[in-house]
Scaffold this motif. Sequence first.
Motif, mmCIF file in Angstrom:
data_model
loop_
_atom_site.group_PDB
_atom_site.id
_atom_site.type_symbol
_atom_site.label_atom_id
_atom_site.label_comp_id
_atom_site.label_asym_id
_atom_site.label_seq_id
_atom_site.Cartn_x
_atom_site.Cartn_y
_atom_site.Cartn_z
ATOM 1 N N TYR A 143 0.833 -1.210 0.000
ATOM 2 C CA TYR A 143 0.000 0.000 0.000
ATOM 3 C C TYR A 143 0.866 1.258 0.000
ATOM 4 C CZ TYR A 143 -2.577 3.876 2.023
ATOM 5 O OH TYR A 143 -3.082 5.122 2.274
ATOM 6 N N LYS A 144 1.858 1.303 0.871
ATOM 7 C CA LYS A 144 2.741 2.475 0.949
ATOM 8 C C LYS A 144 3.501 2.679 -0.360
ATOM 9 C CE LYS A 144 3.382 2.271 5.934
ATOM 10 N NZ LYS A 144 4.267 1.877 7.024
ATOM 11 N N GLU A 145 3.983 1.590 -0.932
ATOM 12 C CA GLU A 145 4.717 1.696 -2.196
ATOM 13 C C GLU A 145 3.789 2.093 -3.339
ATOM 14 O OE1 GLU A 145 6.836 -2.033 -2.584
ATOM 15 O OE2 GLU A 145 8.058 -1.605 -0.814
ATOM 16 N N PHE A 146 2.597 1.522 -3.378
ATOM 17 C CA PHE A 146 1.617 1.900 -4.408
ATOM 18 C C PHE A 146 1.285 3.383 -4.311
ATOM 19 C CE2 PHE A 146 -0.891 -2.165 -5.792
ATOM 20 C CZ PHE A 146 0.256 -2.628 -6.426
ATOM 21 N N LYS A 147 1.135 3.862 -3.102
ATOM 22 C CA LYS A 147 0.806 5.274 -2.881
ATOM 23 C C LYS A 147 1.887 6.182 -3.486
ATOM 24 C CE LYS A 147 -1.140 8.021 0.816
ATOM 25 N NZ LYS A 147 -1.426 8.118 2.227
ATOM 26 N N LYS A 148 3.148 5.775 -3.358
ATOM 27 C CA LYS A 148 4.248 6.557 -3.925
ATOM 28 C C LYS A 148 4.176 6.623 -5.444
ATOM 29 C CE LYS A 148 7.431 5.754 -0.124
ATOM 30 N NZ LYS A 148 8.616 5.025 0.348
ATOM 31 N N PHE A 149 3.630 5.573 -6.068
ATOM 32 C CA PHE A 149 3.466 5.557 -7.521
ATOM 33 C C PHE A 149 2.207 6.313 -7.951
ATOM 34 C CE2 PHE A 149 6.221 1.753 -7.156
ATOM 35 C CZ PHE A 149 7.237 2.167 -8.003
ATOM 36 N N GLY A 150 1.352 6.653 -7.006
ATOM 37 C CA GLY A 150 0.159 7.425 -7.312
ATOM 38 C C GLY A 150 -1.136 6.637 -7.374
ATOM 39 N N PHE A 151 -1.115 5.367 -6.969
ATOM 40 C CA PHE A 151 -2.354 4.587 -6.952
ATOM 41 C C PHE A 151 -3.316 5.197 -5.937
ATOM 42 C CE2 PHE A 151 0.545 1.496 -8.780
ATOM 43 C CZ PHE A 151 -0.243 0.829 -9.711
ATOM 44 N N PHE A 153 -7.552 4.959 -4.051
ATOM 45 C CA PHE A 153 -8.677 4.131 -3.620
ATOM 46 C C PHE A 153 -8.227 2.722 -3.250
ATOM 47 C CE2 PHE A 153 -11.820 7.278 -4.380
ATOM 48 C CZ PHE A 153 -12.940 6.847 -3.697
ATOM 49 N N LEU A 154 -7.025 2.630 -2.717
ATOM 50 C CA LEU A 154 -6.484 1.361 -2.251
ATOM 51 C C LEU A 154 -5.882 1.573 -0.870
ATOM 52 C CD1 LEU A 154 -4.590 0.348 -5.515
ATOM 53 C CD2 LEU A 154 -6.682 -0.708 -4.648
ATOM 54 N N GLY A 155 -6.280 0.765 0.082
ATOM 55 C CA GLY A 155 -5.690 0.790 1.411
ATOM 56 C C GLY A 155 -5.068 -0.561 1.701
ATOM 57 N N SER A 156 -4.489 -0.707 2.867
ATOM 58 C CA SER A 156 -3.804 -1.965 3.180
ATOM 59 C C SER A 156 -4.783 -3.141 3.286
ATOM 60 C CB SER A 156 -2.975 -1.832 4.451
ATOM 61 O OG SER A 156 -3.787 -1.537 5.563
ATOM 62 N N VAL A 157 -6.020 -2.896 3.718
ATOM 63 C CA VAL A 157 -7.013 -3.972 3.781
ATOM 64 C C VAL A 157 -7.417 -4.395 2.363
ATOM 65 C CG1 VAL A 157 -9.353 -4.583 4.547
ATOM 66 C CG2 VAL A 157 -7.830 -3.306 6.076
ATOM 67 N N THR A 158 -7.610 -3.411 1.491
ATOM 68 C CA THR A 158 -7.952 -3.701 0.093
ATOM 69 C C THR A 158 -6.809 -4.452 -0.584
ATOM 70 O OG1 THR A 158 -9.296 -1.703 0.004
ATOM 71 C CG2 THR A 158 -8.682 -2.681 -2.097
ATOM 72 N N ILE A 159 -5.580 -4.046 -0.330
ATOM 73 C CA ILE A 159 -4.415 -4.733 -0.903
ATOM 74 C C ILE A 159 -4.357 -6.165 -0.378
ATOM 75 C CG2 ILE A 159 -1.884 -4.814 -0.994
ATOM 76 C CD1 ILE A 159 -3.097 -2.615 -2.775
ATOM 77 N N PHE A 160 -4.639 -6.365 0.902
ATOM 78 C CA PHE A 160 -4.630 -7.713 1.465
ATOM 79 C C PHE A 160 -5.657 -8.591 0.741
ATOM 80 C CE2 PHE A 160 -5.981 -11.016 4.385
ATOM 81 C CZ PHE A 160 -4.759 -11.555 4.749
ATOM 82 N N SER A 161 -6.849 -8.064 0.540
ATOM 83 C CA SER A 161 -7.899 -8.789 -0.176
ATOM 84 C C SER A 161 -7.451 -9.124 -1.600
ATOM 85 C CB SER A 161 -9.173 -7.938 -0.204
ATOM 86 O OG SER A 161 -10.182 -8.569 -0.925
ATOM 87 N N TYR A 162 -6.773 -8.192 -2.219
ATOM 88 C CA TYR A 162 -6.227 -8.391 -3.563
ATOM 89 C C TYR A 162 -5.182 -9.509 -3.576
ATOM 90 C CZ TYR A 162 -3.518 -7.101 -7.775
ATOM 91 O OH TYR A 162 -2.842 -7.108 -8.967
ATOM 92 N N LEU A 163 -4.304 -9.531 -2.593
ATOM 93 C CA LEU A 163 -3.279 -10.580 -2.504
ATOM 94 C C LEU A 163 -3.908 -11.952 -2.320
ATOM 95 C CD1 LEU A 163 -0.603 -8.751 -0.293
ATOM 96 C CD2 LEU A 163 -0.627 -9.001 -2.790
ATOM 97 N N GLN A 164 -5.015 -12.006 -1.611
ATOM 98 C CA GLN A 164 -5.756 -13.262 -1.483
ATOM 99 C C GLN A 164 -6.347 -13.651 -2.840
ATOM 100 O OE1 GLN A 164 -8.422 -11.714 1.571
ATOM 101 N NE2 GLN A 164 -7.843 -13.441 2.879
ATOM 102 N N ALA A 165 -6.969 -12.686 -3.496
ATOM 103 C CA ALA A 165 -7.660 -12.955 -4.764
ATOM 104 C C ALA A 165 -6.712 -13.473 -5.840
ATOM 105 C CB ALA A 165 -8.372 -11.693 -5.252
#
Length: 184
Positions: A143-151, A153-165
Amino acid sequence: MENKKRCSWCKTKLYTEYHDMHWGKENHNELELFKLLCLESQSSGLGFSVILSKQSEYQKAFNFSDINSIAKLNEDDVENIINNFNVIKNKKKIQAIINNAKAYFKLVEVHKNLNDYLWSKVNYKITKNPEGTTENFLSKQIYKEFKKFGFSFLGSVTIFSYLQAIGIYNDHQKECFMYKEVLK
């Protein structure tokens, strides 16, 4: 197939189909990885079943097979999408998909691609989430790294769900028929 034991969250046909066909399966397809990231961003504040039910409309609206064309969409395109497609009618969420396409290209300038960026974090191996939570160190880091790239509407919970998916985490319940299947 109907008699198989599944994860307890598979209570509807939509969730059961998603579970059996996609969720938790190792995914290395660049376009699918981007599409799933965008769909996860849309689920903020909603049940993911809402997004699953609108998945084909998102595909029509954005053509996820061409990330470059998504990055070029403008405000008129946003209004067109809101008015003509059965997607979540939240302008900021629609803009987030366009923004995330732009951020995707910033990420691939630094990293080879989204697939290698993500899977290198776990040495290209499916892992079991030892914490059993809705977020963890890795999801917070990404999440922190994505934020630096400018992503957005993504938080750490959303990223966790994505990693599961996408199968980085095998979070199928032990009694689920997929628990051992994804480790093959």
